[in-house]
Design a protein around this motif. Structure first.
Motif, mmCIF file in Angstrom:
data_model
loop_
_atom_site.group_PDB
_atom_site.id
_atom_site.type_symbol
_atom_site.label_atom_id
_atom_site.label_comp_id
_atom_site.label_asym_id
_atom_site.label_seq_id
_atom_site.Cartn_x
_atom_site.Cartn_y
_atom_site.Cartn_z
ATOM 1 N N SER A 98 29.831 40.542 56.753
ATOM 2 C CA SER A 98 29.045 40.219 55.706
ATOM 3 C C SER A 98 29.011 41.616 54.743
ATOM 4 C CB SER A 98 27.456 40.206 56.177
ATOM 5 O OG SER A 98 26.988 41.331 56.845
ATOM 6 N N ARG A 99 29.575 42.436 55.111
ATOM 7 C CA ARG A 99 29.655 43.881 54.188
ATOM 8 C C ARG A 99 30.928 43.652 53.512
ATOM 9 N NH1 ARG A 99 28.113 49.406 55.701
ATOM 10 N NH2 ARG A 99 28.295 49.451 53.587
ATOM 11 N N ARG A 100 31.100 43.442 52.268
ATOM 12 C CA ARG A 100 32.233 43.289 51.447
ATOM 13 C C ARG A 100 32.519 44.776 50.805
ATOM 14 N NH1 ARG A 100 33.183 39.760 46.151
ATOM 15 N NH2 ARG A 100 34.617 41.222 45.439
ATOM 16 N N ALA A 128 40.072 44.218 45.876
ATOM 17 C CA ALA A 128 41.368 44.214 45.119
ATOM 18 C C ALA A 128 41.229 43.302 43.796
ATOM 19 C CB ALA A 128 42.767 43.910 45.908
ATOM 20 N N GLU A 129 40.756 41.941 44.353
ATOM 21 C CA GLU A 129 40.577 41.104 43.159
ATOM 22 C C GLU A 129 39.550 41.481 41.996
ATOM 23 O OE1 GLU A 129 37.752 39.327 46.495
ATOM 24 O OE2 GLU A 129 39.892 40.315 46.403
ATOM 25 N N VAL A 154 39.363 43.333 36.236
ATOM 26 C CA VAL A 154 38.999 44.257 35.174
ATOM 27 C C VAL A 154 40.331 44.534 34.598
ATOM 28 C CG1 VAL A 154 38.544 46.510 34.629
ATOM 29 C CG2 VAL A 154 36.985 45.316 36.366
ATOM 30 N N PHE A 155 41.670 44.541 35.146
ATOM 31 C CA PHE A 155 42.790 44.587 34.550
ATOM 32 C C PHE A 155 42.980 43.681 33.471
ATOM 33 C CE2 PHE A 155 44.653 47.556 38.148
ATOM 34 C CZ PHE A 155 43.774 48.696 37.512
ATOM 35 N N VAL A 156 42.796 42.261 33.878
ATOM 36 C CA VAL A 156 43.158 41.146 33.148
ATOM 37 C C VAL A 156 42.012 41.168 32.139
ATOM 38 C CG1 VAL A 156 43.059 38.539 33.285
ATOM 39 C CG2 VAL A 156 44.032 39.681 35.205
ATOM 40 N N ARG A 169 41.442 35.000 34.512
ATOM 41 C CA ARG A 169 41.149 35.457 35.586
ATOM 42 C C ARG A 169 41.761 34.348 36.818
ATOM 43 N NH1 ARG A 169 35.029 36.704 38.045
ATOM 44 N NH2 ARG A 169 35.176 35.432 40.009
ATOM 45 N N GLU A 170 41.242 33.082 36.643
ATOM 46 C CA GLU A 170 41.483 32.061 37.353
ATOM 47 C C GLU A 170 43.035 31.997 37.493
ATOM 48 O OE1 GLU A 170 41.142 29.334 40.230
ATOM 49 O OE2 GLU A 170 39.599 30.570 39.423
ATOM 50 N N GLY A 171 43.680 31.953 36.305
ATOM 51 C CA GLY A 171 45.169 31.872 36.496
ATOM 52 C C GLY A 171 45.821 32.981 37.130
ATOM 53 N N THR A 172 45.331 34.278 37.240
ATOM 54 C CA THR A 172 46.100 35.181 37.856
ATOM 55 C C THR A 172 45.550 35.396 39.204
ATOM 56 O OG1 THR A 172 45.509 36.716 35.823
ATOM 57 C CG2 THR A 172 45.832 37.884 37.950
ATOM 58 N N ARG A 173 44.524 34.776 39.656
ATOM 59 C CA ARG A 173 44.293 34.820 40.908
ATOM 60 C C ARG A 173 45.005 33.656 41.628
ATOM 61 N NH1 ARG A 173 37.827 35.634 42.084
ATOM 62 N NH2 ARG A 173 37.627 37.661 41.562
ATOM 63 N N ARG A 174 45.361 32.498 40.879
ATOM 64 C CA ARG A 174 46.213 31.358 41.414
ATOM 65 C C ARG A 174 47.572 31.882 41.620
ATOM 66 N NH1 ARG A 174 44.350 25.544 39.711
ATOM 67 N NH2 ARG A 174 42.176 25.727 40.104
ATOM 68 N N LEU A 175 48.133 32.807 40.677
ATOM 69 C CA LEU A 175 49.497 33.268 40.528
ATOM 70 C C LEU A 175 49.426 34.285 41.770
ATOM 71 C CD1 LEU A 175 52.173 33.547 38.862
ATOM 72 C CD2 LEU A 175 50.917 35.613 37.729
#
Length: 142
Positions: free
Chosen positions: A9-11, A16-17, A22-24, A130-136
């Protein structure tokens, strides 16, 4: 305590994402500042801080939006669904005013994100990037 021994439960934050987001956001924000005169960031350092602020605000907005959507789905009557829809609209529209207010309070004249519609467009592009980068970058992409 090793990371593998931490409770599930502790993230760890930032994950990394979150850093990639933030970079995106920095890239999108600086491209917007380059091509749209209503978007201004005085320096690259300020754009990084603005991207962090946008990341934090958008994470909160996404959580609130998901809670409102879940409540709306659980609503049994028409009135509950209408109230849920109106609540969702308030969250989505209100978030733009929150972004504009925070931007003004935190950065003053160093950052200008435009008005309501410019911020709405910027946020849409941020979320798509954000979504595109996560999918990539997703490990199960193949």
């Amino acid at each position: 305590m090793k990371q593998s021994e931490r409770p599930a439960s502790r993230r760890r934050w930032p994950a990394a994402e979150d850093v990639v987001d933030v970079f995106v956001y920095v890239v999108v924000l600086n491209l917007a500042a380059e091509y749209f005169p209503q978007v201004v960031t005085e320096s690259f350092s300020v754009s990084i801080l603005t991207a962090v602020m946008l990341k934090l605000v958008l994470e909160v907005v996404l959580r609130v939006k998901n809670r409102v959507k879940a409540r709306r789905r659980r609503a049994s009557g028409m009135a509950g669904r209408v109230i849920g829809g109106l609540s969702l609209w308030v969250v989505l529209a209100g978030s733009k005013f929150v972004v504009l207010t925070l931007e003004d309070l935190l950065f003053g004249d160093l950052v200008e994100l435009g008005g309501f519609f410019a911020v709405t467009g910027l946020i849409l592009v941020l979320m798509l990037a954000r979504e595109g980068t996560r999918r990539l970058l997703a490990p199960d992409r193949g």
